[in-house]
Structures are given as C-alpha cells and as structure tokens.
Design a protein around this motif. Sequence first.
Motif, PDB file in Angstrom:
ATOM      1  N   UNK A  20      -4.145 -46.667  11.892  1.00 29.86           N
ATOM      2  CA  UNK A  20      -4.351 -47.128  10.524  1.00 29.86           C
ATOM      3  C   UNK A  20      -4.652 -48.692  10.792  1.00 29.86           C
ATOM      4  N   UNK A  21      -3.814 -49.305  11.791  1.00 27.20           N
ATOM      5  CA  UNK A  21      -3.867 -50.508  12.147  1.00 27.20           C
ATOM      6  C   UNK A  21      -5.352 -50.886  12.810  1.00 27.20           C
ATOM      7  N   UNK A  22      -5.961 -50.051  13.661  1.00 25.87           N
ATOM      8  CA  UNK A  22      -6.961 -50.056  14.242  1.00 25.87           C
ATOM      9  C   UNK A  22      -8.368 -50.191  13.178  1.00 25.87           C
ATOM     10  N   UNK A  23      -7.968 -49.344  12.177  1.00 28.16           N
ATOM     11  CA  UNK A  23      -9.265 -49.268  11.077  1.00 28.16           C
ATOM     12  C   UNK A  23      -9.226 -50.526  10.222  1.00 28.16           C
ATOM     13  N   UNK A  24      -7.784 -50.996   9.980  1.00 32.40           N
ATOM     14  CA  UNK A  24      -7.891 -52.187   9.107  1.00 32.40           C
ATOM     15  C   UNK A  24      -8.493 -53.264   9.810  1.00 32.40           C
ATOM     16  N   UNK A  25      -8.024 -53.599  11.230  1.00 33.14           N
ATOM     17  CA  UNK A  25      -8.543 -54.582  12.116  1.00 33.14           C
ATOM     18  C   UNK A  25     -10.155 -54.730  12.181  1.00 33.14           C
ATOM     19  N   UNK A  26     -10.499 -53.441  12.790  1.00 33.99           N
ATOM     20  CA  UNK A  26     -12.079 -53.581  12.871  1.00 33.99           C
ATOM     21  C   UNK A  26     -12.938 -53.588  11.542  1.00 33.99           C
ATOM     22  N   UNK A  27     -12.379 -52.669  10.532  1.00 36.28           N
ATOM     23  CA  UNK A  27     -13.099 -52.632   9.455  1.00 36.28           C
ATOM     24  C   UNK A  27     -13.364 -53.921   8.834  1.00 36.28           C
ATOM     25  N   UNK A  28     -12.330 -54.850   8.817  1.00 34.29           N
ATOM     26  CA  UNK A  28     -12.395 -56.073   8.447  1.00 34.29           C
ATOM     27  C   UNK A  28     -13.434 -56.999   9.036  1.00 34.29           C
ATOM     28  N   UNK A  29     -13.322 -56.874  10.397  1.00 37.58           N
ATOM     29  CA  UNK A  29     -14.209 -57.726  11.131  1.00 37.58           C
ATOM     30  C   UNK A  29     -15.798 -57.117  10.889  1.00 37.58           C
ATOM     31  N   UNK A  30     -15.956 -55.835  10.745  1.00 34.45           N
ATOM     32  CA  UNK A  30     -17.557 -55.419  10.538  1.00 34.45           C
ATOM     33  C   UNK A  30     -17.969 -55.674   9.193  1.00 34.45           C
ATOM     34  N   UNK A  31     -16.921 -55.425   8.288  1.00 30.24           N
ATOM     35  CA  UNK A  31     -17.267 -55.857   6.703  1.00 30.24           C
ATOM     36  C   UNK A  31     -17.647 -57.459   6.634  1.00 30.24           C
ATOM     37  N   UNK A  32     -16.941 -58.250   7.413  1.00 30.94           N
ATOM     38  CA  UNK A  32     -17.121 -59.809   7.386  1.00 30.94           C
ATOM     39  C   UNK A  32     -18.660 -59.855   7.993  1.00 30.94           C
ATOM     40  N   UNK A  33     -18.951 -59.136   9.014  1.00 26.76           N
ATOM     41  CA  UNK A  33     -20.432 -59.225   9.527  1.00 26.76           C
ATOM     42  C   UNK A  33     -21.650 -58.758   8.877  1.00 26.76           C
ATOM     43  N   UNK A  34     -21.251 -57.696   8.239  1.00 29.94           N
ATOM     44  CA  UNK A  34     -22.308 -57.220   7.151  1.00 29.94           C
ATOM     45  C   UNK A  34     -22.514 -58.082   6.016  1.00 29.94           C
ATOM     46  N   UNK A  35     -21.529 -58.477   5.685  1.00 30.40           N
ATOM     47  CA  UNK A  35     -21.555 -59.575   4.350  1.00 30.40           C
ATOM     48  C   UNK A  35     -22.356 -60.979   5.037  1.00 30.40           C
ATOM     49  N   UNK A  36     -21.923 -61.308   5.905  1.00 31.27           N
ATOM     50  CA  UNK A  36     -22.484 -62.592   6.650  1.00 31.27           C
ATOM     51  C   UNK A  36     -24.096 -62.211   6.920  1.00 31.27           C
ATOM     52  N   UNK A  37     -24.625 -61.146   7.331  1.00 40.10           N
ATOM     53  CA  UNK A  37     -25.853 -60.818   7.748  1.00 40.10           C
ATOM     54  C   UNK A  37     -26.873 -60.594   6.223  1.00 40.10           C
ATOM     55  N   UNK A  38     -26.048 -60.216   5.257  1.00 42.54           N
ATOM     56  CA  UNK A  38     -26.760 -59.888   3.897  1.00 42.54           C
ATOM     57  C   UNK A  38     -27.231 -61.340   3.299  1.00 42.54           C
ATOM     58  N   UNK A  39     -26.487 -62.349   3.818  1.00 46.67           N
ATOM     59  CA  UNK A  39     -26.771 -63.802   2.969  1.00 46.67           C
ATOM     60  C   UNK A  39     -27.654 -64.317   4.212  1.00 46.67           C
ATOM     61  N   UNK A  40     -28.217 -63.954   5.210  1.00 46.34           N
ATOM     62  CA  UNK A  40     -28.895 -64.489   6.484  1.00 46.34           C
ATOM     63  C   UNK A  40     -30.041 -64.093   6.132  1.00 46.34           C
ATOM     64  N   UNK A  41     -31.281 -65.202   6.221  1.00 48.78           N
ATOM     65  CA  UNK A  41     -32.652 -64.878   6.145  1.00 48.78           C
ATOM     66  C   UNK A  41     -33.433 -64.568   7.248  1.00 48.78           C
ATOM     67  N   UNK A  42     -32.738 -64.729   8.447  1.00 46.38           N
ATOM     68  CA  UNK A  42     -33.475 -64.586   9.657  1.00 46.38           C
ATOM     69  C   UNK A  42     -33.418 -63.107  10.075  1.00 46.38           C
ATOM     70  N   UNK A  43     -33.486 -62.872  11.562  1.00 47.56           N
ATOM     71  CA  UNK A  43     -33.236 -61.532  11.936  1.00 47.56           C
ATOM     72  C   UNK A  43     -31.790 -61.086  11.716  1.00 47.56           C
ATOM     73  N   UNK A  44     -31.517 -60.004  11.117  1.00 46.88           N
ATOM     74  CA  UNK A  44     -30.053 -59.424  11.143  1.00 46.88           C
ATOM     75  C   UNK A  44     -29.682 -58.362  12.142  1.00 46.88           C
TER      76      UNK A  44
END
Length: 438
Positions: A336-360
């Motif tokens: 459960x800790x691993x899922x919370x740890x990695x999922x938060x990081x990946x979710x943040x990365x996906x959200x940041x890429x969605x706002x990015x206009x260049x190569x995602x």
Amino acid sequence: MEYFLSIIYIVIDTICIVFFFDAFANRRWNNLSFWVVAFAFILIFGCGLFFNQAFFDNDPIIKIIFVISTTFIMGVILYCRISILQILLLSVIEYLLTYALSFGIGMLFSSVYGINGNTFLSERIPFIIYSIFYYISEVFSVLLFRKLMLRRRPQQKILQLASPQMLLYFLFPCASFIMLIALLYLASGKSINEFFIFVCCVSIFVANIAIIFLLEQLELTIQNKAHLLSLSQQLQFQAKSMESARLLYESQQKKVHDFRSHINVLSRLSKEQNYTELQNYLALISSQQSDRLLLVNTCHPILNALFNTKASEAESYGIDICFNVNDLSKIPFDAVDMVVLLSNLIDNAIEACQKYQGERIIQITALSDKAFLFSIRNTTLPVKIFNNTIATTKSTPEMHGFGLSNIKYILDKYNGDYTMFYENGWFQFTGELPFTVL
C-alpha cells in the motif's frame, strides 16, 4: 427618565445574550414562545438589579453573581442539545466580554472628558452619550460574532467539549473574575490584602499553564486536520486508480474476445487449406496489434497493475511513457505504501505533462538491488521548488498539495532519502529506500 433608560439597557442586554447563545446552541423553540420566555427574563433581570440597588447599595459582587446566574438559567431554559457546563461557561464568558467592552469604552470616554470614572458616571449627559455608544457597539459586535459563528458551523452541529477541556476553559474566566474583583476594589478605594494578591498571582500562573497546554492541543488538532486531508487525497487517488484499473480490465477483456475471434478465423482458414488468405489475415491482425497487453512486467503483481494502469492513462493523454525496471518481487516494503508513493509521483508527472505544450515524455525507473531505487522524470513547465516543497496551483489548495507530504511521510517511515530538481524543461524526483532498516 433614569428608570426608562435602565429598562431599555436591560432589553438590549438580554437580546445580546440571546444572540450570543445562538452562535453556540440551538433554540428550544423557534416561535413566539421563545421570545415570551425571553421577555420574562427581562423582567427578572430588572427586578434583580432593582433589588440589589435598594437593599445592597448596588454591590458589584452581588450584581455579578445575579447576572451570571440569571443568564445561566435563561440559557438552560431557552436552549437545547448543549450541556449545562457549557451553558455556564458561555454565561461567564458573555459577562466578561460585555464588561470588558463597557469598561474599555467607559475609560475612553472619561479620558476624552478629562475626568475620573466615578465623576464621569455621575454626569448625566456624558453618561447617556457613553451608553448610546456602548450599546450600539455591543449589538454590532454580538451580531457580527453570531453571523461568523453560524457561517462556520452547520445549523445542527452543537458545541461539544470533553470534561477535561471544560475544566481548562473555566480557568480563564475564573482568573479574569479574580482580576475583575481586584479592579473593582481598587476603583472603589478599598485596600487588597496580601492573600488576595497571592490568589491573583496563582490564578494568572495556572491560566498561563493552561494556555500552553491548549496551544499544544491546537497544534495537534492542526496536524490531525492535515492528516485527514491527506487521507482524503489518498482516497481520491484510489478511486481514480480503481477507475483506471476497470478501464484496463475492460480493454483486456475486449482483446481476449477479439483474440478468440481471430483464432476461430485462422482455424477455419487452416482447415480449408486456404494458406494465402491465412497469411494475409495474419499480416492484417499483426499490423493492427500495435500495443501490448502488458506494457511493463516487474514480477510484482500490485506494481504491475499500478504501472500498467498509469501507462494506459498517460497514453490516453498522448504522453509517451517508458519504463526501466527489474525484478521487484523481493522488495520488502508494504504494498500500500509503495502504491501511494509511486502513484502520487506518476500522477504529478501526468498532470504536469498535460499542461506542457512541447513533447510530452515520462521516464520511470524502478530498480531493486541492495535498496529500492526509483525515479520519475518528465517534461514540464518551469517548476519552483522552495524548501523541498512545490506549492499547489489548484483552485482549492486546502484539499490538494498533500501528494508530496504523503511521499515524504513514506520515505521517512522507511528511512529513505530523496532529491528533486527542475532543469531545462525536465523535472525529476529520485528516491531510495534501503532494505537494511527492515
């Protein structure tokens, strides 16, 4: 004229008491009966104050006891779903607040007129002007306080305090009353013996100790609130992950169904020995099958589900995602800790890429050797990092910004270490969890 003004003052004071109680409790009746009973207490207040003036020469101590006792009884009769101790506490606090307001405004007016308090009270015109200003201030203050308190709590939510809390809260009005009595004695020219001064000092000391304890409780409450908001953020993520897993499962089911159909067609062409059509059909379905059913395999079933659902989500947004992993089946950390740890990081990365206009692009590394090393690197808009924290830009910051807090909490739990930085359009978060501490 004097009695008429006294009646008006008593009416205003009683209405202010009602509005003050409204901020903390529910009325027992919401009709004319409530105000009929309240009017009866107006008469009781008037008779009690007249009795004190006629037989005790308006003794301030008797006045204080009578006003608080009557206010307490009034609260018990007019309000429900609140404890008797809480009503008593509110009665004491209400009297102290109104007395402090009256005393402060009285001192202000006496200073303006350049006379002492006793002389000021004997002057009719200045006293009437003071009374008008004081009662306007009292009504305005209590109405504003009532409005703010009702806005902060639901209509049916009642003040509830535990017994130890009540004891601590009573220390403040008790200490205030002791100081109030001392001021009254000094104002009347009476002397105060050393024992009473000792009681004042002890009261102030105990009240300050209570302040320290309550400040500690307040800090704990703030931490608990932050933890609850963090759990809320985790629940939001879990709901999102479950939806992604559902979509992935449906996609896999569709692929299985299509696979069976392809096998049936190939089997029929084979039986008919129609090898040319068979080869053409194989080439057709091979060109259409551009994606794999399992994008990444870590030999860890839970992390497989996490990585593959996040990969499918990222690809649905047009984000290129790649993995560098090895066998993670032996990592000794709570799943459960691993899922919370990695999922938060990946979710943040996906959200940041969605706002990015260049190569995602998102690059994920998860390697197990003598420690668990993980890294998430993604293209993004410029990121400001201050004190190892990234401020949330969402419209409701009180419900967000806990992803990084969750990550830091898990890293601290396993004595892990991390670093994060932004450089040339890329943000990277790297962390390491040692195996030796477990």
